[in-house]
Design a protein around this motif. Structure first.
Motif, PDB file in Angstrom:
ATOM      1  N   LEU A 249       8.313  23.179   9.315  1.00 29.76           N
ATOM      2  CA  LEU A 249       8.737  22.553  10.567  1.00 29.76           C
ATOM      3  C   LEU A 249       9.914  21.612  10.374  1.00 29.76           C
ATOM      4  O   LEU A 249      10.442  21.077  11.360  1.00 29.76           O
ATOM      5  CB  LEU A 249       7.566  21.781  11.186  1.00 29.76           C
ATOM      6  N   TRP A 250      10.324  21.393   9.125  1.00 27.48           N
ATOM      7  CA  TRP A 250      11.394  20.440   8.826  1.00 27.48           C
ATOM      8  C   TRP A 250      12.565  21.148   8.153  1.00 27.48           C
ATOM      9  O   TRP A 250      12.365  22.072   7.370  1.00 27.48           O
ATOM     10  CB  TRP A 250      10.888  19.333   7.903  1.00 27.48           C
ATOM     11  N   GLU A 251      13.746  20.675   8.443  1.00 28.45           N
ATOM     12  CA  GLU A 251      14.943  21.224   7.805  1.00 28.45           C
ATOM     13  C   GLU A 251      14.848  21.047   6.288  1.00 28.45           C
ATOM     14  O   GLU A 251      14.528  19.960   5.800  1.00 28.45           O
ATOM     15  CB  GLU A 251      16.195  20.512   8.323  1.00 28.45           C
ATOM     16  N   ASP A 252      15.098  22.099   5.576  1.00 28.95           N
ATOM     17  CA  ASP A 252      15.020  22.119   4.110  1.00 28.95           C
ATOM     18  C   ASP A 252      13.595  21.861   3.603  1.00 28.95           C
ATOM     19  O   ASP A 252      13.393  21.675   2.404  1.00 28.95           O
ATOM     20  CB  ASP A 252      15.984  21.112   3.481  1.00 28.95           C
ATOM     21  N   GLY A 253      12.627  21.838   4.495  1.00 36.15           N
ATOM     22  CA  GLY A 253      11.235  21.644   4.084  1.00 36.15           C
ATOM     23  C   GLY A 253      10.902  20.252   3.618  1.00 36.15           C
ATOM     24  O   GLY A 253       9.803  20.017   3.103  1.00 36.15           O
ATOM     25  N   ALA A 254      11.811  19.295   3.793  1.00 33.05           N
ATOM     26  CA  ALA A 254      11.599  17.935   3.285  1.00 33.05           C
ATOM     27  C   ALA A 254      11.116  17.018   4.401  1.00 33.05           C
ATOM     28  O   ALA A 254      11.840  16.776   5.374  1.00 33.05           O
ATOM     29  CB  ALA A 254      12.875  17.395   2.664  1.00 33.05           C
ATOM     30  N   PHE A 255       9.905  16.532   4.286  1.00 33.27           N
ATOM     31  CA  PHE A 255       9.389  15.550   5.246  1.00 33.27           C
ATOM     32  C   PHE A 255       8.584  14.507   4.477  1.00 33.27           C
ATOM     33  O   PHE A 255       7.898  14.837   3.507  1.00 33.27           O
ATOM     34  CB  PHE A 255       8.522  16.221   6.319  1.00 33.27           C
ATOM     35  N   PRO A 256       8.681  13.246   4.872  1.00 27.26           N
ATOM     36  CA  PRO A 256       7.969  12.196   4.127  1.00 27.26           C
ATOM     37  C   PRO A 256       6.475  12.267   4.351  1.00 27.26           C
ATOM     38  O   PRO A 256       6.003  12.411   5.481  1.00 27.26           O
ATOM     39  CB  PRO A 256       8.568  10.901   4.708  1.00 27.26           C
ATOM     40  N   THR A 257       5.745  12.186   3.271  1.00 26.37           N
ATOM     41  CA  THR A 257       4.281  12.184   3.337  1.00 26.37           C
ATOM     42  C   THR A 257       3.716  10.828   2.938  1.00 26.37           C
ATOM     43  O   THR A 257       2.748  10.354   3.533  1.00 26.37           O
ATOM     44  CB  THR A 257       3.702  13.254   2.388  1.00 26.37           C
TER      45      THR A 257
ATOM     46  N   THR B 224       0.819  -1.202   0.000  1.00 22.94           N
ATOM     47  CA  THR B 224       0.000   0.000   0.000  1.00 22.94           C
ATOM     48  C   THR B 224       0.850   1.246   0.000  1.00 22.94           C
ATOM     49  O   THR B 224       1.930   1.285   0.598  1.00 22.94           O
ATOM     50  CB  THR B 224      -0.959   0.023   1.210  1.00 22.94           C
ATOM     51  N   TYR B 225       0.365   2.267  -0.680  1.00 23.52           N
ATOM     52  CA  TYR B 225       0.892   3.616  -0.517  1.00 23.52           C
ATOM     53  C   TYR B 225       0.280   4.150   0.771  1.00 23.52           C
ATOM     54  O   TYR B 225      -0.939   4.023   0.986  1.00 23.52           O
ATOM     55  CB  TYR B 225       0.512   4.483  -1.714  1.00 23.52           C
ATOM     56  N   ILE B 226       1.106   4.762   1.617  1.00 16.84           N
ATOM     57  CA  ILE B 226       0.656   5.065   2.971  1.00 16.84           C
ATOM     58  C   ILE B 226       1.567   6.119   3.583  1.00 16.84           C
ATOM     59  O   ILE B 226       2.688   6.358   3.098  1.00 16.84           O
ATOM     60  CB  ILE B 226       0.681   3.755   3.808  1.00 16.84           C
ATOM     61  N   GLY B 227       1.106   6.761   4.646  1.00 14.57           N
ATOM     62  CA  GLY B 227       1.932   7.709   5.356  1.00 14.57           C
ATOM     63  C   GLY B 227       2.954   7.014   6.238  1.00 14.57           C
ATOM     64  O   GLY B 227       2.821   5.828   6.560  1.00 14.57           O
ATOM     65  N   PRO B 228       3.972   7.737   6.680  1.00 17.11           N
ATOM     66  CA  PRO B 228       5.036   7.106   7.472  1.00 17.11           C
ATOM     67  C   PRO B 228       4.617   6.647   8.857  1.00 17.11           C
ATOM     68  O   PRO B 228       5.070   5.596   9.327  1.00 17.11           O
ATOM     69  CB  PRO B 228       6.115   8.194   7.550  1.00 17.11           C
ATOM     70  N   ASN B 229       3.756   7.403   9.550  1.00 25.29           N
ATOM     71  CA  ASN B 229       3.445   7.025  10.931  1.00 25.29           C
ATOM     72  C   ASN B 229       2.703   5.699  11.062  1.00 25.29           C
ATOM     73  O   ASN B 229       3.060   4.876  11.921  1.00 25.29           O
ATOM     74  CB  ASN B 229       2.676   8.147  11.625  1.00 25.29           C
ATOM     75  N   PRO B 230       1.692   5.407  10.248  1.00 23.26           N
ATOM     76  CA  PRO B 230       1.099   4.069  10.321  1.00 23.26           C
ATOM     77  C   PRO B 230       2.106   2.963   9.971  1.00 23.26           C
ATOM     78  O   PRO B 230       2.011   1.859  10.519  1.00 23.26           O
ATOM     79  CB  PRO B 230      -0.038   4.136   9.294  1.00 23.26           C
ATOM     80  N   SER B 231       3.042   3.263   9.082  1.00 26.56           N
ATOM     81  CA  SER B 231       4.091   2.285   8.763  1.00 26.56           C
ATOM     82  C   SER B 231       4.936   1.996   9.992  1.00 26.56           C
ATOM     83  O   SER B 231       5.274   0.840  10.286  1.00 26.56           O
ATOM     84  CB  SER B 231       4.983   2.818   7.635  1.00 26.56           C
ATOM     85  N   ILE B 232       5.291   3.055  10.709  1.00 29.85           N
ATOM     86  CA  ILE B 232       6.048   2.906  11.943  1.00 29.85           C
ATOM     87  C   ILE B 232       5.246   2.096  12.967  1.00 29.85           C
ATOM     88  O   ILE B 232       5.769   1.184  13.621  1.00 29.85           O
ATOM     89  CB  ILE B 232       6.407   4.290  12.515  1.00 29.85           C
ATOM     90  N   ASN B 233       3.973   2.434  13.113  1.00 28.62           N
ATOM     91  CA  ASN B 233       3.136   1.776  14.116  1.00 28.62           C
ATOM     92  C   ASN B 233       3.068   0.270  13.906  1.00 28.62           C
ATOM     93  O   ASN B 233       3.239  -0.511  14.847  1.00 28.62           O
ATOM     94  CB  ASN B 233       1.720   2.360  14.087  1.00 28.62           C
TER      95      ASN B 233
ATOM     96  N   ALA C 198       6.299  10.414  -1.867  1.00 24.12           N
ATOM     97  CA  ALA C 198       6.042  11.855  -1.876  1.00 24.12           C
ATOM     98  C   ALA C 198       6.576  12.504  -0.609  1.00 24.12           C
ATOM     99  O   ALA C 198       6.593  11.904   0.461  1.00 24.12           O
ATOM    100  CB  ALA C 198       4.551  12.142  -2.013  1.00 24.12           C
ATOM    101  N   THR C 199       7.006  13.756  -0.760  1.00 22.41           N
ATOM    102  CA  THR C 199       7.345  14.597   0.379  1.00 22.41           C
ATOM    103  C   THR C 199       6.538  15.887   0.278  1.00 22.41           C
ATOM    104  O   THR C 199       6.170  16.320  -0.813  1.00 22.41           O
ATOM    105  CB  THR C 199       8.848  14.935   0.420  1.00 22.41           C
ATOM    106  N   GLY C 200       6.264  16.489   1.447  1.00 19.01           N
ATOM    107  CA  GLY C 200       5.512  17.738   1.467  1.00 19.01           C
ATOM    108  C   GLY C 200       4.028  17.507   1.299  1.00 19.01           C
ATOM    109  O   GLY C 200       3.524  16.385   1.302  1.00 19.01           O
ATOM    110  N   GLY C 201       3.295  18.625   1.160  1.00 14.83           N
ATOM    111  CA  GLY C 201       1.874  18.538   0.864  1.00 14.83           C
ATOM    112  C   GLY C 201       0.990  18.274   2.056  1.00 14.83           C
ATOM    113  O   GLY C 201      -0.011  17.546   1.935  1.00 14.83           O
ATOM    114  N   ALA C 202       1.306  18.864   3.211  1.00 15.10           N
ATOM    115  CA  ALA C 202       0.423  18.759   4.374  1.00 15.10           C
ATOM    116  C   ALA C 202       0.468  20.076   5.135  1.00 15.10           C
ATOM    117  O   ALA C 202       1.510  20.727   5.202  1.00 15.10           O
ATOM    118  CB  ALA C 202       0.840  17.606   5.281  1.00 15.10           C
ATOM    119  N   ALA C 203      -0.661  20.463   5.727  1.00 17.71           N
ATOM    120  CA  ALA C 203      -0.718  21.748   6.422  1.00 17.71           C
ATOM    121  C   ALA C 203      -1.915  21.791   7.351  1.00 17.71           C
ATOM    122  O   ALA C 203      -2.875  21.017   7.214  1.00 17.71           O
ATOM    123  CB  ALA C 203      -0.809  22.892   5.408  1.00 17.71           C
TER     124      ALA C 203
END
Length: 340
Positions: free
Chosen positions: A208-216, A80-89, A106-111
């Motif tokens: 909120l992330w260095e260089d604006g790069a965070f996994p989505t 599945t394509y999915i966000g990082p936190n459920p993957s961690i969980n 994908a990175t970015g795209g959340a607010a």
């Protein structure tokens, strides 16, 4: 937009047991979100089917990560394509036995978008904010950010700021009706609340992330399926890379391809202004930005939505890096959290 980012040394592909074989069927999950564009384009342009050959592709659409993880854990889907936190969980809860991240998407795209009259964090006390689902990536991000701002929340919706996990389309309706004050969402829902309901951005998560790069969005595969059918996972990754490259090479056509799948799944295409704005805030890449995941673990613990545990072994990027190197691209890093 790039296929790969962090450089690493020469990588070895997984050893394949003689008993492994291509799967007869691959069951793939995804969300009808712009942040899942590699999945949407791969389906619309037939890139997955081309790569999978004789393996039948079936799909299932989800609203948020915890529901997709439940299906993956139950064996109802294979990847599945999915966000990082459920993957961690799921990785922590299964002591590393459930699934592995095999690529980024994908990175970015959340607010966090809010109603008129909320112009600073101080204005949020007593408000009600939505997220896609309890424990999903945006839910954790909101709870962590509120804690940093001095607010207390709980998973029952209490505290200084009330968080109500809500299906994305319902969030838009509730915001338009004035029943909620804002929401922390992925694209295209950020842009929909802005363009369709008059919301404005209070917090762009990129800030909120260095260089604006965070996994989505990442690509998560059930561990048993990866072990039994590495050839099929490799083919899925071929389709995934082809989709990321197609998006990069067809910027004028990408909105139409993405919108076609969104319309098929939701019954309505995105307005031009919505999808244009959404795509401006998302970058598509096979690099999962693994170095950010320990911070995500800490955020989940702070939010009270996950158990403590190790994520060493969460990534298996060997098949991906084999394909990247075959194409002359730089391999991506697991940041010490798995195989490269």
């Amino acid at each position: 937009m790039m296929l790969a980012g962090c450089s690493a040394g020469a990588q070895a592909e997984p050893e394949r047991d003689a008993s492994t074989s291509p799967a007869e069927e691959l069951r793939l999950g995804y969300f009808a979100n712009v942040t899942h564009a590699p999945a949407l384009v791969g389906l619309e342009e037939g890139l997955f089917e081309d790569a999978l050959g004789d393996t039948e592709l079936t799909t299932q659409v989800f609203n948020a990560g915890p529901a997709a993880v439940e299906a993956l854990s139950a064996g109802a889907i294979d990847a599945t394509y999915i966000g990082p936190n459920p993957s961690i969980n799921t990785f922590i809860q299964s002591a590393g036995q459930s699934a592995h991240i095999v690529a980024g998407a994908a990175t970015g795209g959340a607010a966090l978008v809010v109603r008129e009259g909320i112009d600073s964090p101080e204005d949020l006390e007593g408000t009600t904010l939505a997220t896609p689902q309890l424990g999903n990536t945006q839910d954790v991000a909101l709870r962590s950010w509120l804690a940093d701002e001095g607010y207390e929340t709980d998973v029952q919706g209490g505290g200084d700021v009330h968080i109500t996990p809500t299906e994305n389309a319902q969030t838009l309706t509730l915001f338009q009706q004035g029943q909620i004050d804002g929401a922390w969402l992925p694209e295209p829902w950020v842009s929909r609340l802005i363009e369709d309901a008059g919301a404005h951005v209070l917090v762009d998560e990129a800030d909120l992330w260095e260089d604006g790069a965070f996994p989505t969005t990442v690509l998560l595969v059930r561990a048993e399926f990866l072990a039994e059918h590495p050839e099929t996972v490799e083919a899925l990754l071929e389709g995934h890379l082809a989709s990321v490259q197609w998006i990069e090479e067809h910027p004028d056509e990408a909105p139409t391809a993405i919108n076609a799948v969104i319309e098929a799944e939701t019954g309505k295409p995105l307005a031009d202004a919505v999808i244009t704005r959404a795509l401006e805030h998302v970058t598509f890449s096979a690099d999962p930005v693994a170095a950010a995941f320990q911070t995500l673990v800490e955020n989940g613990l702070e939010a009270g939505t996950q158990k403590d545990g190790s994520i060493e072994g969460l990534f298996d990027l060997r098949l991906l890096n084999g394909l990247l190197e075959a194409d002359g691209a730089d391999p991506v890093s697991a940041a010490g959290l798995g195989e490269e």
